[in-house]
Design an enzyme around this catalytic site. Structure first.
Site, PDB file in Angstrom:
ATOM      1  N   CYS A  77       3.944   3.991  -4.735  1.00  0.00           N
ATOM      2  CA  CYS A  77       4.785   2.854  -4.344  1.00  0.00           C
ATOM      3  C   CYS A  77       5.434   2.213  -5.571  1.00  0.00           C
ATOM      4  O   CYS A  77       6.277   1.348  -5.439  1.00  0.00           O
ATOM      5  CB  CYS A  77       3.961   1.822  -3.593  1.00  0.00           C
ATOM      6  SG  CYS A  77       2.736   1.058  -4.645  1.00  0.00           S
TER       7      CYS A  77
ATOM      8  N   PHE B  43      -2.453   7.099   2.149  1.00  0.00           N
ATOM      9  CA  PHE B  43      -2.965   8.399   1.699  1.00  0.00           C
ATOM     10  C   PHE B  43      -2.822   8.618   0.196  1.00  0.00           C
ATOM     11  O   PHE B  43      -3.440   9.533  -0.352  1.00  0.00           O
ATOM     12  CB  PHE B  43      -2.223   9.533   2.439  1.00  0.00           C
ATOM     13  CG  PHE B  43      -0.843   9.824   1.903  1.00  0.00           C
ATOM     14  CD1 PHE B  43      -0.685  10.627   0.772  1.00  0.00           C
ATOM     15  CD2 PHE B  43       0.293   9.291   2.491  1.00  0.00           C
ATOM     16  CE1 PHE B  43       0.575  10.896   0.249  1.00  0.00           C
ATOM     17  CE2 PHE B  43       1.547   9.548   1.971  1.00  0.00           C
ATOM     18  CZ  PHE B  43       1.694  10.351   0.851  1.00  0.00           C
TER      19      PHE B  43
HETATM   20  P1  NAD Z   1       1.267   4.552   6.586  1.00  0.00           P
HETATM   21  O1  NAD Z   1       1.840   3.207   6.795  1.00  0.00           O
HETATM   22  O2  NAD Z   1       1.768   5.668   7.449  1.00  0.00           O
HETATM   23  O3  NAD Z   1      -0.327   4.530   6.823  1.00  0.00           O
HETATM   24  C1  NAD Z   1      -1.133   3.587   6.169  1.00  0.00           C
HETATM   25  C2  NAD Z   1      -2.351   3.293   7.030  1.00  0.00           C
HETATM   26  O4  NAD Z   1      -1.914   2.719   8.269  1.00  0.00           O
HETATM   27  C3  NAD Z   1      -3.164   4.535   7.391  1.00  0.00           C
HETATM   28  O5  NAD Z   1      -4.526   4.217   7.292  1.00  0.00           O
HETATM   29  C4  NAD Z   1      -2.748   4.830   8.829  1.00  0.00           C
HETATM   30  O6  NAD Z   1      -3.771   5.410   9.597  1.00  0.00           O
HETATM   31  C5  NAD Z   1      -2.392   3.462   9.383  1.00  0.00           C
HETATM   32  N1  NAD Z   1      -1.297   3.484  10.369  1.00  0.00           N
HETATM   33  C6  NAD Z   1      -0.249   4.352  10.423  1.00  0.00           C
HETATM   34  N2  NAD Z   1       0.579   4.011  11.435  1.00  0.00           N
HETATM   35  C7  NAD Z   1       0.043   2.919  12.025  1.00  0.00           C
HETATM   36  C8  NAD Z   1       0.447   2.095  13.121  1.00  0.00           C
HETATM   37  N3  NAD Z   1       1.552   2.338  13.813  1.00  0.00           N
HETATM   38  N4  NAD Z   1      -0.328   1.038  13.442  1.00  0.00           N
HETATM   39  C9  NAD Z   1      -1.460   0.774  12.750  1.00  0.00           C
HETATM   40  N5  NAD Z   1      -1.877   1.520  11.707  1.00  0.00           N
HETATM   41  C10 NAD Z   1      -1.142   2.574  11.345  1.00  0.00           C
HETATM   42  O7  NAD Z   1       1.426   4.903   5.038  1.00  0.00           O
HETATM   43  P2  NAD Z   1       1.059   6.250   4.276  1.00  0.00           P
HETATM   44  O8  NAD Z   1       2.035   7.316   4.666  1.00  0.00           O
HETATM   45  O9  NAD Z   1      -0.383   6.534   4.380  1.00  0.00           O
HETATM   46  O10 NAD Z   1       1.336   5.798   2.752  1.00  0.00           O
HETATM   47  C11 NAD Z   1       2.607   5.783   2.172  1.00  0.00           C
HETATM   48  C12 NAD Z   1       3.227   4.404   2.215  1.00  0.00           C
HETATM   49  O11 NAD Z   1       2.348   3.467   1.623  1.00  0.00           O
HETATM   50  C13 NAD Z   1       4.522   4.323   1.408  1.00  0.00           C
HETATM   51  O12 NAD Z   1       5.440   3.574   2.144  1.00  0.00           O
HETATM   52  C14 NAD Z   1       4.109   3.602   0.137  1.00  0.00           C
HETATM   53  O13 NAD Z   1       5.151   2.914  -0.510  1.00  0.00           O
HETATM   54  C15 NAD Z   1       3.091   2.663   0.691  1.00  0.00           C
HETATM   55  N6  NAD Z   1       2.205   2.156  -0.352  1.00  0.00           N
HETATM   56  C16 NAD Z   1       2.396   0.885  -0.766  1.00  0.00           C
HETATM   57  C17 NAD Z   1       1.615   0.359  -1.777  1.00  0.00           C
HETATM   58  C18 NAD Z   1       1.830  -1.044  -2.258  1.00  0.00           C
HETATM   59  O14 NAD Z   1       1.025  -1.491  -3.062  1.00  0.00           O
HETATM   60  N7  NAD Z   1       2.828  -1.765  -1.816  1.00  0.00           N
HETATM   61  C19 NAD Z   1       0.626   1.155  -2.381  1.00  0.00           C
HETATM   62  C20 NAD Z   1       0.445   2.453  -1.926  1.00  0.00           C
HETATM   63  C21 NAD Z   1       1.254   2.952  -0.904  1.00  0.00           C
END
Ligand code: NAD
Length: 499
Positions: A297, A165
């Site tokens: 992140c 998000f």
């Molecule tokens: P999230 O893991 O909750 O969701 C990410 C995506 O995965 C969404 O599209 C969601 O619908 C899907 N999703 C959620 N739960 C799932 C499941 N159990 N099985 C399959 N798909 C699932 O993450 P978020 O809250 O949207 O974003 C924040 C996180 O993203 C933080 O941990 C942040 O550090 C990380 N992030 C990492 C980077 C990087 O480059 N390493 C960049 C941006 C964000």
């Protein structure tokens, strides 16, 4: 001619409702087969701004079928022609910069300059994809008389991306330029919390002349992602999100023999030593910790104060207290995020940390929305949850250490490995730290060490599962496979080569 996304009218933070967000399949806006939707909230107002399709396996199957049907013609389109679509997309994104930025600000909560930054950084990623027409040639060599070996980079077929998000426009553009320029077709699962950035991208790609079916979106949550990774026609998937999901998805896709690259969460350490420039360090640490309300992140979530640096900490606290909610910093994404962040602050306080700046009881700008003020927790210990877990909010935890090596040991013990920085005026200290950090992206006197294009983005350890970086040339490698060709075109009968 499919209808484009309706323009998003808002040009201020005043609440604005928006059209429903369906899926984009084969060049047409398509509701989920079940007809189900989820509400999309504007976090500054805590109010529903629209609804997004809640897709399941049937919707994923339609999108993948559309991408599969579009693949042969797109693969056969020369790369130099494929990237022309991306050139036009860049011009269209620049034309609609304000609209895109306000859209991101409304669905994600970022203040306008941050939202604009999301779009501009997305455009920079696009520029890398454009440049592939001048970079992505194969290699060839005459390895013997009349015998030539060459390598070309072939597309994989239908590829998929799942995004978080916190950067609704930029993170999809970590994937799309290289994947599409390489000749793949694509299915994107945007974050169901912020689906509108991708809706607008789909519309702009269509206006840029991308053939129907080359890019598709399927909105929804876990079931849509699982259907996508399991689909036999999806050859590769990139994921960006939390470590928990990155790990699960990587294992699930790899078990099916798919090419997976899954970027996870982070706990980024900034080491500050006594010879650091106080002004530069204080302003940079604050900008890193509280930009995008700490929902990055690459945010500096943990500072390790080495030795006596109290004046720098005082300066950090003083700048932090002056940040204005709603102007310098936006809300966090949800009421659940507010509760989670409060729990970390309460927990650290109960375990003996000092709340130097307290963001728990703040006046919400406009009297509504999901706000947490910038917070500093001092005297955190590494074993406290605030000292080792990702909080993903505007909280800077400070751990005190006696020496640089003690600080490095704390950094090394973190399971994550996205970013680490050292603040010092000594080249020798900087080098000592950088050589020892367990992090894929390191900084010297830099608070957010995001490598800019053409350098690739990607962490280590529990911050990335898979091989290589997601952006830069590694991204192109990820979305292609090398074909090795050995040809004999010679009139002489030289048998000295392996026959
Ligand atoms: P999230 O893991 O909750 O969701 C990410 C995506 O995965 C969404 O599209 C969601 O619908 C899907 N999703 C959620 N739960 C799932 C499941 N159990 N099985 C399959 N798909 C699932 O993450 P978020 O809250 O949207 O974003 C924040 C996180 O993203 C933080 O941990 C942040 O550090 C990380 N992030 C990492 C980077 C990087 O480059 N390493 C960049 C941006 C964000």
């Amino acid at each position: 001619m499919p209808s484009p996304a309706p323009p998003f009218p808002a040009r201020s933070h005043d609440f604005a409702p928006y059209a429903p967000c369906p899926n984009w399949i084969a060049g047409a806006w398509t509701p989920a087969a079940s007809g189900e939707t989820l509400p999309v909230y504007n976090p500054r107002h805590a109010e529903v701004m629209g609804h997004v399709a809640l897709s399941g396996a049937a919707d994923v199957a339609r999108a993948v079928a559309a991408a599969k049907a579009a693949f042969p013609a797109w693969r056969d389109t020369p790369l130099k022609e494929r990237v022309q679509v991306l050139f036009r997309l860049k011009a269209l994104m620049e034309r609609d910069l304000d609209e895109l930025a306000w859209l991101v600000s409304h669905e994600n909560g970022k203040v306008l300059p941050e939202a604009k930054g999301d779009v501009l950084k997305g455009i920079e990623c696009l520029e890398f994809g454009l440049s592939l027409e001048n970079m992505a040639q194969g290699e060839q060599l005459d390895v013997s008389r009349g015998i030539n070996c060459s390598t070309t980079h072939e597309p994989l077929g239908v590829c998929a991306g799942v995004v978080p998000f916190n950067f609704p426009v930029m993170v999809p553009l970590w994937m799309l330029p290289q994947a599409l320029a390489a000749g793949n077709t694509f299915v994107l699962k945007p974050s169901e919390v912020v689906p509108y950035g991708a809706l607008k991208l789909a519309s702009l790609l269509q206006e840029a002349g991308l053939p129907d079916g080359v890019f598709n979106t399927v909105n929804g949550s876990q079931p849509a992602v699982e259907a996508l990774v399991d689909h036999p026609d999806v050859k590769a998937m990139a994921f960006v999100g939390s470590t928990k999901v990155a790990k699960l998805l990587y294992a699930r896709g790899a078990a099916l023999g798919k090419r997976m690259l899954c970027l996870g969460g982070a706990k980024n350490h900034l080491l500050v030593v006594p010879d650091a420039d106080p002004e530069l360090t204080a302003t940079t640490v604050v900008a890193s910790a509280y930009g995008c309300a700490g929902q990055r992140c690459m945010a500096a979530s943990l500072m390790i104060a080495v030795g006596e640096i109290q004046p720098i900490i005082d300066q950090i606290a003083s700048i932090t207290r002056k940040l204005k909610l709603g102007e310098d910093m936006g809300p966090v994404i949800s009421s659940a995020a507010v509760d989670r962040i409060h729990r970390y602050i309460d927990g650290a306080e109960q375990l003996g940390a000092k709340v130097l700046v307290d963001g728990r009881r703040v006046a919400a700008p406009g009297g509504k929305g999901w706000w947490v003020g910038p917070t500093i927790l001092d005297h955190v210990r590494p074993e406290m949850p605030a000292g080792c877990e990702e909080i993903f909010g505007p909280v800077l935890s400070i751990i005190r250490a006696r020496s640089v090596d003690e600080a490095i040991a704390i950094e090394n013990a973190s399971p994550y490995g996205n970013a680490a920085s050292i603040f010092t005026s000594s080249g020798a200290v900087a080098r000592h730290c950088i050589e020892r950090f367990q992090a894929g992206m390191c900084g010297v006197n830099v608070g957010v060490p995001v490598p800019r294009e053409p350098f690739g983005f990607g962490g280590w350890n529990d911050s990335l599962f898979g091989q290589g970086d997601l952006t830069g040339y590694d991204g192109f490698r990820f979305w292609t496979r090398p074909r090795k060709l050995t040809s004999r075109w010679s009139l002489s009968k030289d048998a000295t080569w392996m026959s």
